[in-house]
Design a protein around this motif. Structure first.
Motif, PDB file in Angstrom:
ATOM      1  N   GLY A 158       0.845  -1.413  -0.255  1.00 46.63           N
ATOM      2  CA  GLY A 158       0.067   0.020  -0.066  1.00 46.63           C
ATOM      3  C   GLY A 158       0.771   1.455   0.016  1.00 46.63           C
ATOM      4  O   GLY A 158       0.324   2.364   0.242  1.00 46.63           O
ATOM      5  N   HIS A 159       2.009   1.167  -0.321  1.00 41.11           N
ATOM      6  CA  HIS A 159       2.984   2.512  -0.560  1.00 41.11           C
ATOM      7  C   HIS A 159       2.780   3.098  -1.703  1.00 41.11           C
ATOM      8  O   HIS A 159       2.432   2.587  -2.695  1.00 41.11           O
ATOM      9  CB  HIS A 159       4.381   2.078  -0.135  1.00 41.11           C
ATOM     10  CG  HIS A 159       4.564   1.480   1.132  1.00 41.11           C
ATOM     11  ND1 HIS A 159       4.522   2.346   2.413  1.00 41.11           N
ATOM     12  CD2 HIS A 159       4.890   0.082   1.532  1.00 41.11           C
ATOM     13  CE1 HIS A 159       4.689   1.372   3.361  1.00 41.11           C
ATOM     14  NE2 HIS A 159       4.930   0.030   3.041  1.00 41.11           N
ATOM     15  N   ARG A 160       2.953   4.485  -1.362  1.00 38.18           N
ATOM     16  CA  ARG A 160       3.022   5.180  -2.895  1.00 38.18           C
ATOM     17  C   ARG A 160       4.459   5.197  -3.465  1.00 38.18           C
ATOM     18  O   ARG A 160       5.397   5.905  -3.098  1.00 38.18           O
ATOM     19  CB  ARG A 160       2.945   6.730  -2.473  1.00 38.18           C
ATOM     20  CG  ARG A 160       1.281   7.004  -2.181  1.00 38.18           C
ATOM     21  CD  ARG A 160       0.888   8.397  -1.705  1.00 38.18           C
ATOM     22  NE  ARG A 160       1.263   9.433  -2.367  1.00 38.18           N
ATOM     23  CZ  ARG A 160       0.921  10.013  -3.275  1.00 38.18           C
ATOM     24  NH1 ARG A 160      -0.432   9.906  -3.562  1.00 38.18           N
ATOM     25  NH2 ARG A 160       1.337  11.054  -3.638  1.00 38.18           N
ATOM     26  N   ALA A 161       4.722   4.288  -4.469  1.00 34.76           N
ATOM     27  CA  ALA A 161       5.969   3.781  -4.788  1.00 34.76           C
ATOM     28  C   ALA A 161       6.022   3.904  -6.333  1.00 34.76           C
ATOM     29  O   ALA A 161       5.138   3.276  -6.863  1.00 34.76           O
ATOM     30  CB  ALA A 161       6.426   2.777  -4.322  1.00 34.76           C
ATOM     31  N   VAL A 162       7.104   4.134  -6.748  1.00 34.41           N
ATOM     32  CA  VAL A 162       7.549   3.900  -8.436  1.00 34.41           C
ATOM     33  C   VAL A 162       8.932   3.355  -8.360  1.00 34.41           C
ATOM     34  O   VAL A 162       9.703   3.929  -7.740  1.00 34.41           O
ATOM     35  CB  VAL A 162       7.340   5.435  -8.965  1.00 34.41           C
ATOM     36  CG1 VAL A 162       7.689   5.189 -10.606  1.00 34.41           C
ATOM     37  CG2 VAL A 162       5.989   6.162  -8.752  1.00 34.41           C
ATOM     38  N   GLY A 163       8.974   2.580  -9.352  1.00 30.11           N
ATOM     39  CA  GLY A 163      10.141   1.858  -9.681  1.00 30.11           C
ATOM     40  C   GLY A 163      11.003   2.680 -10.616  1.00 30.11           C
ATOM     41  O   GLY A 163      10.340   3.171 -11.602  1.00 30.11           O
ATOM     42  N   LEU A 164      12.289   2.830 -10.603  1.00 28.12           N
ATOM     43  CA  LEU A 164      12.945   3.357 -11.475  1.00 28.12           C
ATOM     44  C   LEU A 164      14.270   2.720 -11.960  1.00 28.12           C
ATOM     45  O   LEU A 164      15.158   2.116 -11.009  1.00 28.12           O
ATOM     46  CB  LEU A 164      13.530   4.853 -10.911  1.00 28.12           C
ATOM     47  CG  LEU A 164      14.441   5.820 -11.898  1.00 28.12           C
ATOM     48  CD1 LEU A 164      13.668   6.078 -13.175  1.00 28.12           C
ATOM     49  CD2 LEU A 164      14.988   7.034 -11.065  1.00 28.12           C
ATOM     50  N   CYS A 165      14.565   2.509 -13.048  1.00 29.77           N
ATOM     51  CA  CYS A 165      15.833   1.729 -13.678  1.00 29.77           C
ATOM     52  C   CYS A 165      16.321   2.721 -14.696  1.00 29.77           C
ATOM     53  O   CYS A 165      15.735   3.554 -15.414  1.00 29.77           O
ATOM     54  CB  CYS A 165      15.285   0.513 -14.152  1.00 29.77           C
ATOM     55  SG  CYS A 165      16.797  -0.424 -14.918  1.00 29.77           S
ATOM     56  N   ASN A 166      17.636   2.699 -14.875  1.00 32.23           N
ATOM     57  CA  ASN A 166      18.508   3.599 -15.757  1.00 32.23           C
ATOM     58  C   ASN A 166      18.589   2.837 -17.412  1.00 32.23           C
ATOM     59  O   ASN A 166      19.330   3.442 -18.280  1.00 32.23           O
ATOM     60  CB  ASN A 166      19.731   3.912 -15.418  1.00 32.23           C
ATOM     61  CG  ASN A 166      20.751   2.746 -15.329  1.00 32.23           C
ATOM     62  OD1 ASN A 166      20.321   1.586 -14.987  1.00 32.23           O
ATOM     63  ND2 ASN A 166      21.897   3.004 -15.661  1.00 32.23           N
ATOM     64  N   VAL A 167      17.968   1.895 -17.487  1.00 33.55           N
ATOM     65  CA  VAL A 167      18.261   1.000 -18.876  1.00 33.55           C
ATOM     66  C   VAL A 167      17.571   1.908 -19.933  1.00 33.55           C
ATOM     67  O   VAL A 167      18.061   2.087 -21.005  1.00 33.55           O
ATOM     68  CB  VAL A 167      17.439  -0.248 -18.838  1.00 33.55           C
ATOM     69  CG1 VAL A 167      17.552  -1.128 -20.157  1.00 33.55           C
ATOM     70  CG2 VAL A 167      18.404  -1.265 -18.002  1.00 33.55           C
ATOM     71  N   ALA A 168      16.235   2.371 -19.815  1.00 31.32           N
ATOM     72  CA  ALA A 168      15.499   3.078 -20.862  1.00 31.32           C
ATOM     73  C   ALA A 168      16.371   4.364 -21.420  1.00 31.32           C
ATOM     74  O   ALA A 168      16.358   4.646 -22.323  1.00 31.32           O
ATOM     75  CB  ALA A 168      14.066   3.353 -20.581  1.00 31.32           C
ATOM     76  N   ILE A 169      16.617   5.146 -20.344  1.00 35.09           N
ATOM     77  CA  ILE A 169      17.474   6.348 -20.333  1.00 35.09           C
ATOM     78  C   ILE A 169      18.755   5.960 -21.114  1.00 35.09           C
ATOM     79  O   ILE A 169      19.376   6.655 -22.181  1.00 35.09           O
ATOM     80  CB  ILE A 169      17.325   7.301 -19.312  1.00 35.09           C
ATOM     81  CG1 ILE A 169      18.186   8.766 -19.667  1.00 35.09           C
ATOM     82  CG2 ILE A 169      18.453   6.607 -18.107  1.00 35.09           C
ATOM     83  CD1 ILE A 169      18.046   9.783 -18.464  1.00 35.09           C
TER      84      ILE A 169
END
Length: 418
Positions: A158-169
């Protein structure tokens, strides 16, 4: 605003600080707080961060603390970038699977599961502290691997979370360099799961450039993907570096027998970086940091945080709930896709259906990720075994049994239930 970085003593943190120092003026960033139990590292990275902010004449403060409560207090955004067990655990992740003829890697296969088992409970503890001490509705941005599994656990809780990775950039910048254009002119169709993605389209001002890249930029693509241009042309898309562990599995295992583990290399780089960070004259990220990995992470992080905070609604690639994006997957699955980033979170962009080659592997690995979250949350040898049996890089009784025993042996100090 205040941004807190959990794992702020990492040698990687100056990459992040550099991005905030150069690019975060629109945020009104008043304080960047680094949180880490390793006080010795904080006392090197923190002052370097102050010097980097001063060099860019950034008005914000860089502070640091070993106290999670104090560091999270009144934070608007919490960025998590930790490594439970450090490079020692990473070296284990990269080596014990090789004994079974399986790939050794810290984010996928048996090594990736070991990392998830160590990491998910700790990240959830931190997330509960965010609920208690940070501002109401503070966002958690997770850069801790395995990002897809960790993000799924955070969202399930239930946390307000977004995952981030540097592959796309990273792909966007590689394509832009090859085509000799500004990265902002490129739009990429990046789809899949974290560390299991394909670039299906590369638009330059709306014009498709993927055939041009495949036809005329072999060297750049081979270097970035560790796969031959002939293989990429047969696919008709550009898979991430991590797809080599599936498409070239046996060859990668053979190569590992004669090459230094990545963890050993990174450990040496970290020692060198810490010596550099101790220099009171250093006020910029050193060139050696590029070999640490994570290129363009700071720019991706600043972009994401800016959009979450200012409701820009721009297009970025993030890890988020599948919802109805891919019919083959559960709505609760976490996928890595383009989305519009708003103050209320990411909104998935409409995407073309997955090709069978992509859909089959994504479905297989997503099922493993569900089992991995269950094993990380509840423990137990049988849950670990089932997750390994479900993984396409393992998938056999004997290997799953042997690898389960190895995971429990290698990670006993980090698993409360083991």
């Amino acid at each position: 605003m205040k941004i807190a970085v959990v794992g702020g003593g990492s040698t990687y943190t100056p990459e992040l600080i550099d991005g905030f120092a150069r690019l975060s003026r629109v945020l009104g960033l008043a304080e960047l707080t680094l949180i880490d139990p390793a006080e010795d590292r904080l006392n090197l990275v923190g002052p370097l961060g102050q010097r980097m902010f001063a060099r860019e004449q950034h008005p914000g403060a860089v502070t640091w603390t070993t106290s999670l409560e104090a560091g999270l207090a009144d934070a608007d955004i919490v960025l998590i970038q930790l490594r439970v067990g450090g490079q020692t655990a990473r070296l284990s992740d990269e080596t014990f699977p090789l004994e079974c003829g399986c790939v050794g890697q810290e984010t996928t296969g048996a090594g990736g599961l070991a990392k998830a088992l160590r990491t998910v409970p700790k990240v959830l503890e931190i997330a509960e502290a965010v609920r208690r001490f940070a501002k109401p509705n503070a966002w958690i941005v997770d850069f801790t691997n395995p990002v897809g599994i960790v993000t799924r656990a955070l969202l399930d809780a239930g946390h307000r979370a977004v995952g981030l990775c540097n592959v796309a950039i990273g792909f966007q910048r590689t394509f832009a360099k090859a085509l000799k254009v500004e990265p902002s002119r490129l739009t990429i169709d990046h789809v899949g799961l974290n560390h299991l993605t394909w670039e299906r389209s590369v638009l330059l001002d709306g014009v498709e450039m993927l055939p041009e890249l495949l036809a005329n930029h072999a060297a750049e693509l081979e270097e970035h993907t560790h796969q031959s241009i002939g293989q990429l042309r047969r696919l008709g898309s550009i898979p991430s570096y991590y797809l080599q562990f599936f498409y070239r599995h046996d060859q990668v295992v053979r190569e590992a027998a004669t090459t230094q583990p990545r963890a050993a290399f990174v450990a040496q780089v970290e020692r060198e970086l810490l010596e550099l960070y101790a220099d009171p004259k250093l006020n910029t990220k050193p060139e050696q940091l590029a070999s640490r990995g994570g290129a363009f992470y700071s720019e991706a992080a600043v972009d994401l945080i800016t959009s979450l905070h200012t409701n820009r609604g721009d297009r970025q690639v993030v890890n988020m709930r599948n919802g109805s994006t891919f019919a083959q997957l559960s709505p609760d699955a976490v996928v890595e896709i383009p989305a519009r980033i708003t103050a209320d979170g990411p909104i998935a962009e409409p995407l073309a259906v997955l090709a069978p080659l992509e859909a089959g592997l994504i479905s297989h690995v997503s099922a493993y990720e569900q089992l991995a979250v269950e094993a990380a949350l509840h423990g137990g040898r049988d849950r670990v075994f089932r997750a390994l049996l479900a993984h396409p890089l393992v998938g056999q009784y004997e290997q799953a049994d042997t690898l389960t025993d190895a995971i429990l042996r290698e990670n006993k100090a980090h698993l409360a239930w083991a």
